[in-house]
Design a protein around this motif. Structure first.
Motif, PDB file in Angstrom:
ATOM      1  N   LEU A 176     -25.539   8.060  -4.293  1.00  0.00           N
ATOM      2  CA  LEU A 176     -24.626   9.142  -3.937  1.00  0.00           C
ATOM      3  C   LEU A 176     -23.468   8.602  -3.113  1.00  0.00           C
ATOM      4  O   LEU A 176     -23.561   7.529  -2.518  1.00  0.00           O
ATOM      5  N   GLN A 177     -22.401   9.383  -3.085  1.00  0.00           N
ATOM      6  CA  GLN A 177     -21.241   8.998  -2.290  1.00  0.00           C
ATOM      7  C   GLN A 177     -21.638   8.905  -0.812  1.00  0.00           C
ATOM      8  O   GLN A 177     -22.337   9.783  -0.311  1.00  0.00           O
ATOM      9  N   GLY A 178     -21.208   7.840  -0.170  1.00  0.00           N
ATOM     10  CA  GLY A 178     -21.505   7.709   1.257  1.00  0.00           C
ATOM     11  C   GLY A 178     -22.841   7.063   1.555  1.00  0.00           C
ATOM     12  O   GLY A 178     -23.190   6.815   2.706  1.00  0.00           O
ATOM     13  N   SER A 179     -23.621   6.762   0.501  1.00  0.00           N
ATOM     14  CA  SER A 179     -24.945   6.181   0.737  1.00  0.00           C
ATOM     15  C   SER A 179     -24.842   4.731   1.201  1.00  0.00           C
ATOM     16  O   SER A 179     -25.777   4.183   1.779  1.00  0.00           O
ATOM     17  N   GLY A 180     -23.696   4.106   0.940  1.00  0.00           N
ATOM     18  CA  GLY A 180     -23.544   2.695   1.304  1.00  0.00           C
ATOM     19  C   GLY A 180     -23.557   1.800   0.074  1.00  0.00           C
ATOM     20  O   GLY A 180     -23.772   0.592   0.162  1.00  0.00           O
ATOM     21  N   THR A 183     -21.123   0.811  -2.155  1.00  0.00           N
ATOM     22  CA  THR A 183     -20.097  -0.235  -2.274  1.00  0.00           C
ATOM     23  C   THR A 183     -20.351  -1.364  -1.266  1.00  0.00           C
ATOM     24  O   THR A 183     -20.313  -2.539  -1.622  1.00  0.00           O
ATOM     25  N   THR A 184     -20.646  -0.979  -0.038  1.00  0.00           N
ATOM     26  CA  THR A 184     -20.940  -1.982   0.996  1.00  0.00           C
ATOM     27  C   THR A 184     -22.151  -2.824   0.590  1.00  0.00           C
ATOM     28  O   THR A 184     -22.138  -4.053   0.724  1.00  0.00           O
ATOM     29  N   LYS A 224     -22.730  -6.822   0.069  1.00  0.00           N
ATOM     30  CA  LYS A 224     -23.749  -7.533   0.863  1.00  0.00           C
ATOM     31  C   LYS A 224     -24.658  -8.353  -0.058  1.00  0.00           C
ATOM     32  O   LYS A 224     -24.977  -9.506   0.217  1.00  0.00           O
ATOM     33  N   SER A 243     -30.481   1.936   2.745  1.00  0.00           N
ATOM     34  CA  SER A 243     -29.397   1.591   3.672  1.00  0.00           C
ATOM     35  C   SER A 243     -29.572   2.317   5.001  1.00  0.00           C
ATOM     36  O   SER A 243     -30.338   3.268   5.096  1.00  0.00           O
ATOM     37  N   ASP A 286     -30.926   0.657  10.233  1.00  0.00           N
ATOM     38  CA  ASP A 286     -30.668   0.436  11.663  1.00  0.00           C
ATOM     39  C   ASP A 286     -30.461   1.752  12.407  1.00  0.00           C
ATOM     40  O   ASP A 286     -30.391   1.771  13.627  1.00  0.00           O
TER      41      ASP A 286
END
Ligand code: GDP
Length: 296
Positions: free
Chosen positions: A109-113, A115-116, A120, A248, A251
C-alpha cells in the motif's frame, strides 16, 4: 517494538521458571497470562487461540511436568511456540545464479515503505556482490519515480524509468531488456501502491507479475498498521502468491502483533524487517532471535 509483550512474558516466565514442581493449574494460570499479553500486543485472535492450545497441550505432558526442571521446560515450550508462529526457520530470498537475472517484484500500500525498502534491498544485494537494477513502475504516486531515482543515485544503483509514462508494463519490459543488455542480475520492480486494497491495484499487480515472472513477490507491510498489515498480506497473497513479506517500521513503538500473526494468517513468511528510514536499515528476519528477544 515488542517491548511490552516482552515485559509481560518475562513476568510469566519468572513466575514459573524457578519452580522445582509445577502443576497443571500453574500451567493453566501462566498460559492465561500469556494469552492476555498476546492479545494486548495485538496478535490475531486466531493465532492466540492456536498458540494457547498448543502450548497447553505440550506443556501439560509428562515430559514437562515430571522433568527435573519443569519451569524451564515450560519456558522452552513457550519459546518453541513463539519461534513456530514467527515462521520457524529464517527464509532467505530464492534468487537465481549470478548469470541469470533474478526478478523481485515489490508490492504494498501507499506509504508502507515500498519504495524505500526496494532501495534498501538493492543496496543489500549489491553489497553481497549482485548487480541490481531498480525499476520505477509505481506510476500512481506522483513522486515515486523521482524518489526511486534519487535513492538509486545515492546508493549507486541504476534505475530504469520512463518519464511521463502511464504504462507500468512498458517500464517493466524496458527494465528487463536493460538488465539483459547491461548484464545486471537482479531486477527489483517497484509497483504502484494504493490507499487501500482495491481491484484496480490487484489487477495491475497481477498483470505486472504475469509479465515479469518474478522469482520473488515481496509485500512491504507497515508494522505500525497492526492487524491491517496482516489483512493486507492475506489479500496480496491471494492475488499474487507472495513469496515473502518485508515488515517495515519495525523500529516504531508498535505492539508487534503483526510479526506474530502474518505467517499463520497470511500464509507467507516475513523475510526482512525495516528498522529505520535510512538505506541501510533493513535486516533479515530471524524468528529465533526475535523469540529470544521477546523472552529476554
Ligand atoms: P511507499 O509509498 O510505500 O513507496 O512508501 P515510502 O517508501 O515512500 O515510505 C513512506 C515513509 O515511511 C517514508 O517517510 C519512509 O522514510 C518511511 N519508512 C519506510 N520504511 C521505514 C522503516 O523501516 N522505519 C521507519 N521508521 N520509517 C520507514
Amino acid at each position: 517494538m515488542l517491548d511490552r509483550l516482552s515485559d509481560r512474558l518475562n513476568n510469566v516466565v519468572r513466575s514459573v521458571s524457578g519452580k522445582s514442581r509445577i502443576t497443571e493449574q500453574n500451567i493453566a494460570d501462566a498460559v492465561e497470562e500469556i494469552k492476555v499479553a498476546l492479545l494486548e500486543a495485538d496478535v490475531n485472535l486466531k493465532v492466540v487461540r492456536r498458540f494457547v492450545s498448543r502450548t497447553v497441550r505440550e506443556a501439560s505432558g509428562e515430559s514437562v511436568l515430571r522433568s527435573v526442571s519443569p519451569g524451564q521446560q515450560f519456558v522452552k515450550v513457550v519459546y518453541d511456540k513463539l519461534v513456530e508462529f514467527l515462521g520457524d526457520e529464517r527464509q532467505d530470498l530464492a534468487l537465481r545464479g549470478p548469470d541469470v537475472p533474478s526478478v523481485i517484484l515489490f508490492a504494498g500500500l501507499q506509504g508502507s515503505g515500498k519504495t524505500t525498502s526496494a532501495a534498501k534491498l538493492a543496496l543489500r544485494l549489491k553489497k553481497e556482490g549482485r548487480r541490481p537494477l531498480l525499476v520505477a513502475a509505481d506510476l500512481v504516486r506522483p513522486a515515486a519515480v523521482d524518489q526511486l531515482q534519487q535513492l538509486g543515485e545515492r546508493i549507486g544503483i541504476p534505475v530504469e524509468a520512463i518519464p511521463g509514462s502511464k504504462d507500468p508494463k512498458a517500464v517493466v519490459k524496458a527494465g528487463l531488456a536493460r538488465a539483459k543488455k547491461e548484464q545486471l542480475n537482479v531486477v527489483i520492480i517497484d509497483t504502484a501502491g494504493r490507499m487501500q486494497v482495491d481491484e484496480a491495484l490487484m489487477e495491475e499487480i497481477r498483470q505486472v507479475s504475469a509479465l515479469a515472472k518474478p522469482d520473488e513477490r515481496i509485500l512491504v507491510a507497515d508494522a505500525m498498521t497492526g492487524q491491517n498489515a496482516v489483512e493486507v498480506a492475506r489479500a496480496f497473497h491471494e492475488s499474487v502468491d507472495l513469496t515473502g513479506v518485508i515488515l517495515s517500521k519495525f523500529d516504531s513503538d508498535t505492539r508487534g502483533g503483526a510479526a506474530l500473526s502474518i505467517k499463520t494468517i497470511a500464509g507467507t513468511p516475513i523475510k526482512f524487517i525495516g528498522t529505520g528510514e535510512g538505506v541501510e536499515d533493513l535486516e533479515p528476519f530471524y524468528p529465533e532471535r526475535i523469540a529470544s528477544r521477546i523472552l529476554g
